[in-house]
Design a protein around this motif. Structure first.
Motif, mmCIF file in Angstrom:
data_model
loop_
_atom_site.group_PDB
_atom_site.id
_atom_site.type_symbol
_atom_site.label_atom_id
_atom_site.label_comp_id
_atom_site.label_asym_id
_atom_site.label_seq_id
_atom_site.Cartn_x
_atom_site.Cartn_y
_atom_site.Cartn_z
ATOM 1 N N GLY A 112 -2.155 5.730 2.218
ATOM 2 C CA GLY A 112 -1.490 5.905 3.497
ATOM 3 C C GLY A 112 -1.783 7.229 4.149
ATOM 4 O O GLY A 112 -1.108 7.616 5.108
ATOM 5 N N GLY A 113 -2.753 7.984 3.642
ATOM 6 C CA GLY A 113 -3.087 9.269 4.217
ATOM 7 C C GLY A 113 -3.628 9.132 5.632
ATOM 8 O O GLY A 113 -4.271 8.154 5.987
ATOM 9 N N GLU A 114 -3.355 10.149 6.463
ATOM 10 C CA GLU A 114 -3.811 10.131 7.848
ATOM 11 C C GLU A 114 -5.331 10.258 7.887
ATOM 12 O O GLU A 114 -5.914 11.029 7.137
ATOM 13 N N PRO A 115 -6.018 9.527 8.767
ATOM 14 C CA PRO A 115 -7.476 9.656 8.852
ATOM 15 C C PRO A 115 -7.877 10.980 9.480
ATOM 16 O O PRO A 115 -7.055 11.649 10.128
ATOM 17 N N ALA A 116 -9.128 11.365 9.293
ATOM 18 C CA ALA A 116 -9.653 12.558 9.961
ATOM 19 C C ALA A 116 -9.648 12.309 11.464
ATOM 20 O O ALA A 116 -10.123 11.281 11.941
ATOM 21 N N MET A 117 -9.097 13.273 12.238
ATOM 22 C CA MET A 117 -8.936 13.073 13.676
ATOM 23 C C MET A 117 -9.362 14.313 14.443
ATOM 24 O O MET A 117 -9.264 15.438 13.946
ATOM 25 N N VAL A 118 -9.835 14.109 15.687
ATOM 26 C CA VAL A 118 -10.175 15.188 16.615
ATOM 27 C C VAL A 118 -9.610 14.824 17.977
ATOM 28 O O VAL A 118 -9.217 13.677 18.224
ATOM 29 N N TYR A 119 -9.608 15.776 18.904
ATOM 30 C CA TYR A 119 -9.168 15.473 20.259
ATOM 31 C C TYR A 119 -10.216 14.613 20.960
ATOM 32 O O TYR A 119 -11.420 14.865 20.861
ATOM 33 N N ALA A 120 -9.748 13.609 21.679
ATOM 34 C CA ALA A 120 -10.645 12.661 22.347
ATOM 35 C C ALA A 120 -11.572 13.377 23.317
ATOM 36 O O ALA A 120 -12.760 13.054 23.418
ATOM 37 N N GLY A 121 -11.043 14.370 24.042
ATOM 38 C CA GLY A 121 -11.869 15.071 25.021
ATOM 39 C C GLY A 121 -13.035 15.798 24.388
ATOM 40 O O GLY A 121 -14.163 15.768 24.901
#
Length: 635
Positions: A98-107
């Protein structure tokens, strides 16, 4: 070409990753050449990038002048970063369910993707070049964020090709890029040393996104992006162009300082409240020198303690002064610092004084003690995972006798006259001292491995722990040896009657984690195309006996099932397992205890044969007799 990781540092060199590493980096042409090309990109190639070859090193610099839509809320929405183009970015799977995926800002991702096609062609051309040995990917401001994304993509590409090119990303005043999962994914890939972020003491831009994206910060994001657009203009022109008042600038500054203060709590709890996290090494630059740290917690604290005494005007103007800071960083300056520093008798305290001096903070000021404590904490945090890793290996050696006793027990069971085999002997054990001791060993090993997983998931072990061949192999051997005993105990106690069968309802989480470790490993050359000539010492499917127990249940049920569709489904399950087991035996991927005369599997095979023979005999019986045989009742 990477920045050394503090986890690998020698205990006798406590400041190898702060004062000395920053000075070493400044003594190379990397920082000066990178900044020179960033300046060129800002003026000659806005919204794009430039490249330059210097000897065997190729520099790729992204402009800090980018078109970004601050009024569009979607620009600031976090998006998952799993792949770019057809390239999967991270090979390691998350170990925490259930760990959060790697994420970046869309912009930021959109800005990178707008340049991706031309960048891809340029990078592949560099790879094909025979004289390019190193690539430095760099950028200022938003260009630094794009440079980091480009480096992640390029490192992912290099995994699938045989290239000896080394890669280093150097950013100047770059905003934060991704969340904590992204930071951990980069560490798991062993890419932390490929990133070096240069941050000046007073620059608000690298610190801006520590603040949550909610009022009052949302109202200031337009200013932030317009500032990036006009990053080459003078300070006064910038203020006029973005039409923001001095009180608004002061409000923005105060809000960021407050958010940084909350994130930089000494107990580390504040860092869990921020959305995005630093990764790689951070070089904190001042007019006096620089220090370099790579612990995310220490980076956040240094960001706060160095920034808090700044003024709003100084903070905004500092974003354009990286050229000055780079020029100040030199080996000669370090030598002068050494000559002028008040060196104490303790080399550790001397290192603290040099690091404090290079950070540009007065040694007697109110900020001096917090920064010293940050550097002490960086030393402790940097080495703690490595030291715990080393001590864990010692602990593992203490558990080897328990494992050896279980191996000895298996050997005795396989040679016993009752021909029950390993699994059934443990399942049917009485109150013998031998059986009790083996059961205690099983429980002790379970506690040890559960503790290993807890330490790993609480970041007490190195991030690449689950990719260490020693630990992957040890966990796999433990699973092959002990899980059959866990299954035997599960069915011995009748837990399948109250909870359900083992695989779906009783399997311990540690075994699922070890499955992933084994699947994600890099196979050795000896594993390729290996054909067994003898039966395995341990059955390779550790859930084999659980499948046997389910097959026994199906066989019992099919004898009394009167619903034709349900009976057909049971026979389908029985035949699938029969074929699966036959394939394992043919490939010799089972231990010889599976084929023991009185093992559960051998008994099941015999019962299946007898049932089929009986069904074949009754096919010619009258209908009413067939109904009796199938468990029916005459109306």
């Amino acid at each position: 070409m990477t920045i050394p990781n503090s986890m690998d540092a020698d205990e006798a060199s406590p400041f190898e990753t702060s004062e000395m590493l920053a000075t070493f980096l400044a003594s190379t042409p990397l920082l000066s050449e990178s900044w020179k090309l960033c300046s060129l990109a800002n003026t000659a190639a806005p919204w794009s990038f430039v490249t330059e070859r210097i000897g065997s090193v190729v520099y790729v610099a992204f402009s800090g002048v980018q078109m970004a839509g601050g009024s569009d809320a979607s620009w600031w929405s976090p998006v998952a970063l799993d792949s770019i183009g057809d390239v999967a970015l991270f090979s390691s799977r998350r170990n925490i369910e259930g760990g959060e995926p790697a994420m970046v800002y869309a912009g930021m991702l959109n800005l990178f993707q707008s340049l991706f096609h031309s960048l891809q062609n340029q990078m592949f051309a560099i790879i094909k070049s025979t004289d390019a040995k190193s690539i430095v990917i760099t950028g200022h401001s938003l260009g630094g964020a794009i440079a980091s994304l480009s480096t992640i993509w390029f490192l992912s590409c290099l995994r699938s090709i045989s290239s000896a090119i080394s890669v280093l990303c150097i950013t100047f005043g770059s905003p934060l890029l991704g969340n904590k999962s992204l930071s951990q994914a980069i560490l798991k890939e062993r890419w932390g040393g490929n990133f070096c972020h240069v941050v000046s003491n007073h620059d608000i831009m690298p610190r801006m996104l520590f603040a949550p994206l909610q009022p009052p910060l949302t109202a200031h994001l337009n200013f932030l992006l317009q500032f990036w657009h006009l990053s080459m203009a003078s300070l006064e022109l910038r203020r006029v162009a973005v039409q923001i008042s001095e009180p608004d600038i002061a409000d923005l500054f105060s809000f960021v300082v407050a958010c940084l203060g909350a994130a930089a709590k000494p107990d580390g709890e504040g860092s869990s409240q921020i959305s995005f996290h630093p990764f790689g090494s951070y070089v904190f630059a001042s007019e006096k020198g620089a220090v370099c740290v790579d612990s995310a917690t220490t980076v956040i604290q240094m960001m706060h303690f160095m920034f808090a005494p700044s003024s709003p005007a100084c903070s905004i103007d500092d974003h354009l002064k990286y050229g000055d800071y780079v020029n100040h960083l030199s080996l000669q300056a370090f030598k002068r610092n050494c000559e002028q520093a008040n060196i104490s008798d303790s080399s550790y305290e001397a290192g603290l004084e040099l690091a404090l001096k290079s950070s540009g903070v007065p040694s007697q000021g109110s900020v001096a003690m917090p920064i010293k404590e940050c550097l002490r904490m960086a030393r402790r945090m940097g080495r703690s995972p490595s030291l715990k890793h080393a001590s864990l290996a010692v602990t593992l050696s203490k558990f080897v006798p328990y494992r050896a006793e279980i191996e000895w027990y298996k050997s005795l069971c396989d040679q016993a006259d009752d021909q029950l085999g390993y699994y059934d002997s443990f399942k049917r054990r009485g109150s013998s001292r031998r059986g009790m001791k083996i059961n205690m060993n099983r429980l002790k090993l379970a506690r040890f491995w559960n503790n290993v997983i807890d330490m790993m998931e609480s970041n007490q072990l190195p991030y690449d722990f689950d990719r260490s061949r020693k630990w992957v192999n040890s966990s796999q051997f433990y699973k092959l040896l002990v899980e059959p005993l866990d299954i035997a105990e599960y069915y011995r106690k009748g837990m399948h009657r109250t909870k359900g069968h083992y695989i779906q309802h009783g399997r311990e989480r540690r075994y699922e984690i070890f499955d992933r470790w084994w699947k994600d490993r890099t196979p050795s050359a000896a594993e390729g195309n290996h054909v067994r000539s003898t039966f395995a010492s341990l059955t390779q499917d550790t859930c084999f006996w659980a499948r046997v127990e389910e097959a026994r249940d199906w066989l019992d049920s099919v004898r009394s099932e009167i619903d034709i569709s349900k009976e057909a489904h049971l026979w389908d399950n029985i035949e699938k397992f029969e074929n699966y087991a036959a394939q394992l035996i043919e490939n010799k991927e089972v231990s010889k205890d599976v084929l023991a005369k009185n093992s559960s599997y051998s008994v099941w095979v015999e019962e299946l044969r007898e049932l089929r023979e009986m069904k074949a005999k009754v096919q010619n019986f009258p209908y009413q007799f067939t109904r009796f045989v199938n468990g029916g009742v005459v109306p």
